[in-house]
Design a protein around this motif. Structure first.
Motif, mmCIF file in Angstrom:
data_model
loop_
_atom_site.group_PDB
_atom_site.id
_atom_site.type_symbol
_atom_site.label_atom_id
_atom_site.label_comp_id
_atom_site.label_asym_id
_atom_site.label_seq_id
_atom_site.Cartn_x
_atom_site.Cartn_y
_atom_site.Cartn_z
ATOM 1 N N HIS A 148 -1.934 0.172 -0.011
ATOM 2 C CA HIS A 148 -2.457 -0.208 -1.443
ATOM 3 C C HIS A 148 -4.208 -0.275 -1.449
ATOM 4 O O HIS A 148 -4.936 0.240 -2.645
ATOM 5 C CB HIS A 148 -1.760 -1.383 -1.745
ATOM 6 C CG HIS A 148 -0.386 -1.468 -2.050
ATOM 7 N ND1 HIS A 148 -0.152 -0.788 -3.400
ATOM 8 C CD2 HIS A 148 0.897 -2.021 -1.713
ATOM 9 C CE1 HIS A 148 1.367 -1.103 -3.404
ATOM 10 N NE2 HIS A 148 1.661 -1.479 -2.447
ATOM 11 N N ASP A 149 -4.604 -0.522 -0.390
ATOM 12 C CA ASP A 149 -6.142 -0.594 -0.272
ATOM 13 C C ASP A 149 -6.676 0.845 -0.599
ATOM 14 O O ASP A 149 -7.718 1.140 -1.282
ATOM 15 C CB ASP A 149 -6.622 -1.061 1.035
ATOM 16 C CG ASP A 149 -6.699 -2.515 1.207
ATOM 17 O OD1 ASP A 149 -6.322 -3.275 0.100
ATOM 18 O OD2 ASP A 149 -6.484 -3.116 2.231
ATOM 19 N N GLU A 150 -6.143 1.811 -0.131
ATOM 20 C CA GLU A 150 -6.479 3.256 -0.271
ATOM 21 C C GLU A 150 -6.208 3.998 -1.701
ATOM 22 O O GLU A 150 -7.142 4.412 -2.321
ATOM 23 C CB GLU A 150 -5.695 4.158 0.943
ATOM 24 C CG GLU A 150 -6.300 3.808 2.245
ATOM 25 C CD GLU A 150 -5.187 4.696 3.177
ATOM 26 O OE1 GLU A 150 -5.445 5.334 4.039
ATOM 27 O OE2 GLU A 150 -3.875 4.816 2.805
ATOM 28 N N ILE A 151 -5.081 3.496 -1.953
ATOM 29 C CA ILE A 151 -4.618 3.861 -3.369
ATOM 30 C C ILE A 151 -5.814 3.207 -4.443
ATOM 31 O O ILE A 151 -6.047 3.826 -5.465
ATOM 32 C CB ILE A 151 -3.350 3.491 -3.743
ATOM 33 C CG1 ILE A 151 -2.300 4.098 -2.951
ATOM 34 C CG2 ILE A 151 -3.050 3.426 -5.251
ATOM 35 C CD1 ILE A 151 -0.725 3.738 -2.958
ATOM 36 N N ALA A 152 -6.014 1.790 -4.240
ATOM 37 C CA ALA A 152 -6.734 1.149 -5.097
ATOM 38 C C ALA A 152 -8.396 1.987 -5.129
ATOM 39 O O ALA A 152 -8.924 1.961 -6.119
ATOM 40 C CB ALA A 152 -6.885 -0.390 -4.816
#
Length: 190
Positions: A148-152
């Motif tokens: 989710h950090d990478e997607i964000a």
């Protein structure tokens, strides 16, 4: 597509592409078209949109091929470029549509049973019916393994929005799968 006896080996194709030989580029495109299209179809709403992302992706491949490490798998490098191209395509469409990506929601769990009952093509068709924001986060997280950090970071949204979009995508898919099952049951009992 596997190498046919008449198609050149990958290192030869890459060398020809680096020399800007059109025939080499065409052969590389043809050799990886099926694989590339399958990646693009997951991130787009229609075959035409997937083809647009695919062609934009291959343009990037041909202009950035000098940065490819021959010791790494080509498919992985190509896949990453195609995913990034799909994300860029999504960002451009969001700017035009001003789509709200929402912050609320709750994370759903365990859809494996429902997914296992669907054919691959049916699942891709259902994923394509998701809104662009939900489809993008679902693919990045569930299929391609991004955090989710990478997607964000890639989409310029909060981690909470990424989680929310994933939860909503799963809920929407669950509803579509259930409806599909109910429709098939109704047809079978007629």
């Amino acid at each position: 597509m596997a190498n046919s006896p008449n198609s050149p080996a990958l290192p030869d194709l890459i060398a020809r592409c680096l020399r800007n030989e059109r025939r080499g580029q065409e052969l590389l495109y043809r050799q990886f078209y099926g694989y590339a299209m399958s990646v693009c179809m997951r991130y787009t709403h229609s075959r035409e949109e997937a083809l647009e992302v695919l062609n934009d992706g291959f343009l990037k491949v041909f202009t950035r091929l000098d940065g490819y490490d021959i010791n790494q798998p080509f498919k992985g490098w190509l896949r990453r470029i195609l995913i990034n191209t799909a994300v860029d395509h999504y960002r451009a469409s969001v700017r035009h549509q001003h789509e709200d990506m929402g912050e609320a929601g709750h994370v759903s769990t365990d859809m494996a049973d429902a997914y296992s009952q669907l054919a691959h093509e049916e699942l891709i068709a259902l994923i394509q019916q998701l809104s662009p924001a939900y489809r993008l986060v679902f693919n990045l997280y569930v299929i391609d393994g991004f955090s989710h950090d990478e997607i964000a970071g890639q989409l310029g949204i909060s981690v909470g929005a990424s989680k929310s979009n994933l939860a909503r995508a799963r809920e929407n898919l669950r509803a579509m799968i259930q409806k599909k099952g109910n429709d098939e049951y109704a047809r079978a009992t007629r």
